[in-house]
Design a protein around this motif. Structure first.
Motif, PDB file in Angstrom:
ATOM      1  N   ILE A 296      39.924  37.042  19.686  1.00 26.85           N
ATOM      2  CA  ILE A 296      39.849  37.821  20.867  1.00 26.85           C
ATOM      3  C   ILE A 296      39.249  37.051  22.067  1.00 26.85           C
ATOM      4  O   ILE A 296      39.504  36.823  23.204  1.00 26.85           O
ATOM      5  CB  ILE A 296      39.362  39.324  20.494  1.00 26.85           C
TER       6      ILE A 296
ATOM      7  N   THR B 246      46.183  41.001  16.459  1.00 27.76           N
ATOM      8  CA  THR B 246      46.778  42.015  16.247  1.00 27.76           C
ATOM      9  C   THR B 246      47.450  41.934  14.748  1.00 27.76           C
ATOM     10  O   THR B 246      47.572  43.221  13.997  1.00 27.76           O
ATOM     11  CB  THR B 246      48.009  42.413  17.045  1.00 27.76           C
TER      12      THR B 246
ATOM     13  N   ALA C 122      41.440  34.156  22.954  1.00 25.35           N
ATOM     14  CA  ALA C 122      42.403  34.648  23.630  1.00 25.35           C
ATOM     15  C   ALA C 122      41.980  34.957  25.200  1.00 25.35           C
ATOM     16  O   ALA C 122      42.681  34.582  26.169  1.00 25.35           O
ATOM     17  CB  ALA C 122      43.063  35.927  23.165  1.00 25.35           C
ATOM     18  N   ARG C 123      40.782  35.615  25.582  1.00 32.35           N
ATOM     19  CA  ARG C 123      40.500  35.833  26.535  1.00 32.35           C
ATOM     20  C   ARG C 123      40.022  34.723  27.577  1.00 32.35           C
ATOM     21  O   ARG C 123      40.351  34.558  28.484  1.00 32.35           O
ATOM     22  CB  ARG C 123      39.196  37.099  26.533  1.00 32.35           C
TER      23      ARG C 123
ATOM     24  N   ALA D  19      42.673  43.787  21.202  1.00 32.47           N
ATOM     25  CA  ALA D  19      43.791  42.781  21.075  1.00 32.47           C
ATOM     26  C   ALA D  19      45.145  43.455  21.983  1.00 32.47           C
ATOM     27  O   ALA D  19      45.734  42.476  22.631  1.00 32.47           O
ATOM     28  CB  ALA D  19      44.020  42.625  19.615  1.00 32.47           C
TER      29      ALA D  19
ATOM     30  N   GLN E 159      48.341  34.076  24.457  1.00 26.55           N
ATOM     31  CA  GLN E 159      49.036  35.161  23.718  1.00 26.55           C
ATOM     32  C   GLN E 159      48.999  34.879  22.314  1.00 26.55           C
ATOM     33  O   GLN E 159      49.034  35.889  21.599  1.00 26.55           O
ATOM     34  CB  GLN E 159      50.569  35.156  24.256  1.00 26.55           C
TER      35      GLN E 159
ATOM     36  N   LEU F  94      44.668  42.967  25.716  1.00 28.02           N
ATOM     37  CA  LEU F  94      44.743  41.595  25.973  1.00 28.02           C
ATOM     38  C   LEU F  94      46.112  41.278  26.079  1.00 28.02           C
ATOM     39  O   LEU F  94      46.495  40.512  26.972  1.00 28.02           O
ATOM     40  CB  LEU F  94      44.075  40.481  24.985  1.00 28.02           C
ATOM     41  N   LEU F  95      47.135  41.622  25.139  1.00 26.09           N
ATOM     42  CA  LEU F  95      48.520  41.076  25.096  1.00 26.09           C
ATOM     43  C   LEU F  95      49.013  41.671  26.387  1.00 26.09           C
ATOM     44  O   LEU F  95      50.117  41.261  26.975  1.00 26.09           O
ATOM     45  CB  LEU F  95      49.138  41.809  23.885  1.00 26.09           C
TER      46      LEU F  95
ATOM     47  N   ALA G  83      45.982  36.296  20.795  1.00 23.90           N
ATOM     48  CA  ALA G  83      46.146  37.655  20.675  1.00 23.90           C
ATOM     49  C   ALA G  83      46.721  38.398  19.830  1.00 23.90           C
ATOM     50  O   ALA G  83      46.582  39.587  18.991  1.00 23.90           O
ATOM     51  CB  ALA G  83      46.272  38.023  22.237  1.00 23.90           C
ATOM     52  N   GLU G  84      47.994  37.639  19.541  1.00 26.69           N
ATOM     53  CA  GLU G  84      49.105  38.259  18.599  1.00 26.69           C
ATOM     54  C   GLU G  84      48.347  37.975  17.185  1.00 26.69           C
ATOM     55  O   GLU G  84      48.463  38.969  16.224  1.00 26.69           O
ATOM     56  CB  GLU G  84      50.254  37.414  18.694  1.00 26.69           C
TER      57      GLU G  84
END
Length: 552
Positions: A151, A174, A154-155, A183, A167, A186-187, A170-171
């Motif tokens: 996370i 999840t 991703a951020r 998550a 992405q 974020l997506l 983030a994927e």
């Protein structure tokens, strides 16, 4: 003759007396390094430098042929401890010189993954994206299964607008933790960013651009809905002391039907509880159950004095029945009780928008933007105002802010679709441009329906586009869905009337027109069965779905 004067002259002219090469690095032996470290190298030489090489141990890692000579050392892949590096310079005459250093790598792996995740979160707060990436990577080296590290990564990549990497992380998050709502949020944000970056592409095929935009928005809405599902599932049972907590989560997720049933039970046992009254009336209003909302508020008013929020809802309900006198009185009362209540202020904005009072709306949303400028509902009103003032660039900015704040607020997409239809009425609009307008409108209405499947205005919008395109079967199907989603709303019946006429079902068209006239006598009484244009104009005016901030 003495040679001393000649040597002195050469020095004055700047001609070196030898060809020694010196490599300089902005680091020294024994330095402690972590994360990614960038070295700046300079070379003192009397002749041109052809290239500078960077070695980690004995392995060539990078080569630079022009100044500034900059080299990046990624220490995260290496274990903590000493590391030998060197920089080797070559002149055009094939002379060389080098600088060797021994550094100490200390990424504090012994501190554990949670330590680095927190450090990454702290870096994100200060927009230090690269620092956050370093901390996230270190955490993943310590714990390859860490959701928190993914996370952070991703951020950070989202902050740097590196959307593919953002992405991907983030994927992964999840997949590691399917119940992690952060998550999914974020997506959603990543895909919203992707949609707007697609808008900016110049010279691309319009149909491909629209397809990419649609896919990105669909992914964003899907991810956000999953996040909201997790929040609702985690809210506990809608009973006892937990009732209001559960209901507030459901309302925030626009799951109005989930909130209505337990609130109806609660108001029977405690009709003077205005927190229950406010929430039930709001849920009924937003789901198009206007008669139910009116009944709730009248019953509560017979038991106790309404608060400012309830009176503001009452004003919106009266406007749905075109009862101007009672609507005005209810809003005056609400404003006298608490003019600063956000529900009161957004209800006033909705009524000004519904009446097409642009100057009044402008004053209201200016005040809202000053202290509530990041809210989705506030940006919805700012967007609608900008559309009416034909300030389309500003409207697009407010649209972006609104969907980033809440990708599942269906009203935002409906307003954007309305703008697209409005464009199709411009003078001298070419057929191919009109076709594009209809395609965009249909896409945004469909996104609104994905965000909230029972949204009557979204379904009516899809029906209206199909009416313009003479797609009769689809027009009827979506018109019936709009009518069934909100039987108390005139909009669905009015759309059905127009769609049935296109299908040659005149008796049914007349029946639906009669029902629409009964529900909205002020706007529809005495009207004929509508054309596609009349349907759409009612959708953006008299049939506009109420919008206001939910109770706090």
């Amino acid at each position: 003759m003495s040679l001393l004067p000649l040597a002195s002259a050469l020095i004055v002219l700047g001609v070196p007396q030898n060809s020694a090469i010196q490599v300089n690095v902005d680091a020294k032996n024994g330095d402690t390094v972590s994360g990614t470290k960038v070295f700046r190298v300079t070379v003192d030489s009397s002749t041109a430098i052809q290239q500078v090489e960077f070695y980690i141990g004995n392995t060539l890692a990078d080569t630079e042929t022009s100044t500034p000579y900059m080299f990046t050392l990624d220490t995260i892949e290496d274990p903590d401890g000493d590391l030998k590096i060197r920089f080797k310079a070559y002149t055009a005459e094939n002379k060389t010189a080098e600088k060797a250093l021994t550094l100490h790598v200390d990424n504090k792996r012994s501190a554990g993954a949670p330590f680095h995740i927190q450090a990454g979160l702290d870096a994100l707060t200060d927009s230090k994206w690269q620092k956050a990436i370093d901390e996230g990577r270190i955490a993943m080296k310590i714990d390859p299964q860490s959701t928190g590290a993914r996370i952070v990564l991703a951020r950070a990549n989202l902050g740097m607008n590196v959307l593919d990497k953002a992405q991907n992380y983030a994927e992964q998050a999840t997949q590691q933790d399917p119940k992690n709502d952060t998550a999914y949020q974020l997506l959603a944000g990543i895909n919203i960013k992707r949609a707007f970056s697609t808008y900016a592409k110049e010279g691309a095929d319009k149909s491909q651009v629209m397809s990419s935009i649609s896919d990105s928005f669909k992914s964003a809405i899907d991810a956000r809905n999953k996040s909201l599902d997790i929040e609702v599932d985690g809210a506990g049972a809608p009973s006892g002391d937990n009732l209001l907590r559960y209901v507030d989560v459901a309302l925030a997720a626009s799951r109005f039907s989930l909130a209505i049933a337990p609130l109806q039970d609660a108001i029977k046992s405690d009709p003077k509880n205005l927190k229950v009254v406010d929430r039930l009336a709001y849920a009924q209003l937003r789901s198009g159950r206007y008669n139910d909302a009116l009944e709730t508020l009248r019953y509560a008013k017979s038991q106790t004095n309404l608060d400012a929020y309830a009176d503001a809802v009452l004003a919106e309900v009266y406007w749905q029945f075109n009862d101007t006198a009672n609507a005005t009185q209810a809003m005056v009362t609400a404003n006298e009780e608490d003019p600063d209540d956000l529900g009161v202020r957004t209800a006033q904005a909705y009524i000004a928008l519904k009446q097409n009072k642009t100057s009044v709306l402008a004053g209201l949303v200016k005040d809202l933007a000053r202290d509530q400028g990041q809210r989705a509902d506030v940006n919805y009103f700012l967007m609608a105002l900008s559309d009416r003032l034909q300030q389309y660039n500003e409207a697009r900015t407010y649209f972006q802010t609104a969907v980033l704040a809440e990708p599942t607020m269906s009203d935002i997409y409906v307003e954007q679709a309305n703008y697209s239809i409005d464009q199709s009425f411009q003078k001298d609009r070419k057929p191919e441009d009109k076709a594009q307008d209809y395609a965009e409108a249909k896409m945004f209405y469909q996104l609104a329906a994905q965000a909230r499947p029972e949204a009557v205005d979204a379904l009516a919008g899809i029906a209206s586009v199909n009416m313009f395109l003479r797609n009769v079967q689809d027009a009827v199907r979506y018109a019936e869905a709009a009518r069934d989603a909100a039987p108390d709303a005139a909009l669905g019946h009015y759309v059905c009337s127009g769609a049935y006429q296109l299908a040659g079902r005149l008796n049914e068209a007349q029946t639906e027109m009669k029902r629409a006239s009964q529900l909205d006598q002020g706007n529809l009484e005495g009207r004929e069965i509508p054309s596609p244009t009349a349907v759409w104009k009612y959708l953006i005016a008299g049939g506009r779905v109420p919008v206001m901030s939910r109770p706090q």
